[in-house]
Design a protein around this motif. Sequence first.
Motif, PDB file in Angstrom:
ATOM      1  N   THR A 163      80.554  31.222   9.742  1.00 57.97           N
ATOM      2  CA  THR A 163      80.862  29.807   9.900  1.00 57.97           C
ATOM      3  C   THR A 163      79.778  29.231  10.807  1.00 57.97           C
ATOM      4  OG1 THR A 163      82.623  28.203  10.393  1.00 57.97           O
ATOM      5  CG2 THR A 163      82.365  30.028  11.937  1.00 57.97           C
ATOM      6  N   ASP A 175      80.656  23.306  11.293  1.00 54.00           N
ATOM      7  CA  ASP A 175      81.716  23.493  10.305  1.00 54.00           C
ATOM      8  C   ASP A 175      83.081  23.584  10.969  1.00 54.00           C
ATOM      9  OD1 ASP A 175      79.737  23.518   8.423  1.00 54.00           O
ATOM     10  OD2 ASP A 175      80.119  25.555   7.698  1.00 54.00           O
ATOM     11  N   GLN A 204      88.796  31.451  12.529  1.00 55.97           N
ATOM     12  CA  GLN A 204      88.880  31.322  11.072  1.00 55.97           C
ATOM     13  C   GLN A 204      90.279  30.940  10.627  1.00 55.97           C
ATOM     14  OE1 GLN A 204      86.468  31.303   8.774  1.00 55.97           O
ATOM     15  NE2 GLN A 204      86.491  33.226   7.643  1.00 55.97           N
ATOM     16  N   PRO A 255      83.042  34.217  12.897  1.00 61.29           N
ATOM     17  CA  PRO A 255      84.080  33.360  13.480  1.00 61.29           C
ATOM     18  C   PRO A 255      85.147  34.056  14.313  1.00 61.29           C
ATOM     19  CG  PRO A 255      84.530  33.726  11.161  1.00 61.29           C
ATOM     20  CD  PRO A 255      83.203  34.383  11.443  1.00 61.29           C
ATOM     21  N   ALA A 311      86.667  24.842   2.358  1.00 60.00           N
ATOM     22  CA  ALA A 311      85.412  24.702   3.097  1.00 60.00           C
ATOM     23  C   ALA A 311      84.411  23.867   2.304  1.00 60.00           C
ATOM     24  CB  ALA A 311      84.831  26.079   3.416  1.00 60.00           C
ATOM     25  N   THR A 344      80.183  27.979   5.972  1.00 60.19           N
ATOM     26  CA  THR A 344      81.413  28.755   6.123  1.00 60.19           C
ATOM     27  C   THR A 344      81.740  29.536   4.864  1.00 60.19           C
ATOM     28  OG1 THR A 344      82.355  27.226   7.750  1.00 60.19           O
ATOM     29  CG2 THR A 344      83.898  28.583   6.512  1.00 60.19           C
TER      30      THR A 344
END
Length: 409
Positions: free
Chosen positions: A222, A226, A114, A110, A199, A207
């Motif tokens: 990820t 997501d 993130q 990510p 998550a 994720t």
Amino acid sequence: MAPFRIVAVTLSALLVSPVGATVTRTRAVAAPHRPCPTVEPPARPPATPSPPPVDPNHRAVGGEGLATPGLAAPRDAPRPPAVTATSWVVADLDSGRVLGGCGPHEHRTPASVQKLLLAAALMPRLDPTEVVEVKREDLRDLDPESSLMGVAAGGRYSVQDLWLGLLLESGNDAANVLARLGGGAAGRPGGVQAMNDEARRLRAYQTHAATPSGLDGPGQYTSAYDLALITRAAFAREDFRRYMATRATQVPEQRGRGTLAITNDNALLGRYPGMLAGKTGFTDLARQTYVGVAERDGRRLAVTLLGAETAPLGSLGEATALLNWGFGLPPDASVGRLVAPDGKDKDDRVVIAAGDGRGGGGDSSSLSPPFLLGLGATILLSVVLGATTFRRRNMRLPSAPRTTADVED
């Protein structure tokens, strides 16, 4: 007689279901593979470790039209733009419709996008007016060349200022402080655990957070789908939207550091029509990542992309092209949906539901009474003829502006 009983149950379910009702399958079926439109970057990116495979039970979350490592797009839609991003999704935040994507559930690294998960997990827990002290441990192991808000050990900052430093300047130092605060007695690891708990609550099954900032960590992944779920959850908060729309602010002087000037690094804010928010990211492993939200004609679309390269367009240019493509589709175009948190909506693998049939192998198609009766008759005929199984067969964009990369982490 066992095959007859199985088929009879299926026939009964079809015939007694009211028109427009949802009928679920118990087994996900992957969408037909269609290659994503891609463009090769001028320079080949460095080799990266192979991501883990996607759990087959999670691949069809949001609809079977999304269960593909390739392209998911409405059948009659214009071809999406060719991009370097290895996965992407365009979704309507209000209706929850997924308009299209490339490898929507594939694991990707990510980088700083993130931080949206950190916000979604901890904003409900932290009082924005609270003033907190930065600990030396918050700044330990941070590369001074990485993206920092600029807080000083021993300095005292409001939680609101830390959120602004996190979301506007992509401050990795702010991420560590906020994770420690949100983790309670467990400290920063507790904050990361809260991210992973959030998550799971959002059903963002691809994720896993290892760091609060998005700096690379072991097993940290990820997916574009997501990220759309996480963006929708964060964007539901008024304070998050307000922070993301802030162009610039100042944080008072602390411990000889001088006043901190905080500037929004989303270069599309004020330049792309209707842009509401955006978050960039970059690490050597993740390459360029981006999440953006724009509004046009009463529609709020989110674009999430992972694994993009600096050239020829960069993540911002590719996001622009994908948003243009999404806004060019009819409002009811869809290949799937953003699922509700905690499983509060229907089964992930719903494949028969009332709809207009625009999805290209998506999660819905129109079922009229003649269709149901015809299908039932076919099943019954198969039984009479001795069949043991029956299977129903599912049936130029404006060029984006050339943009330079935003290097964050």
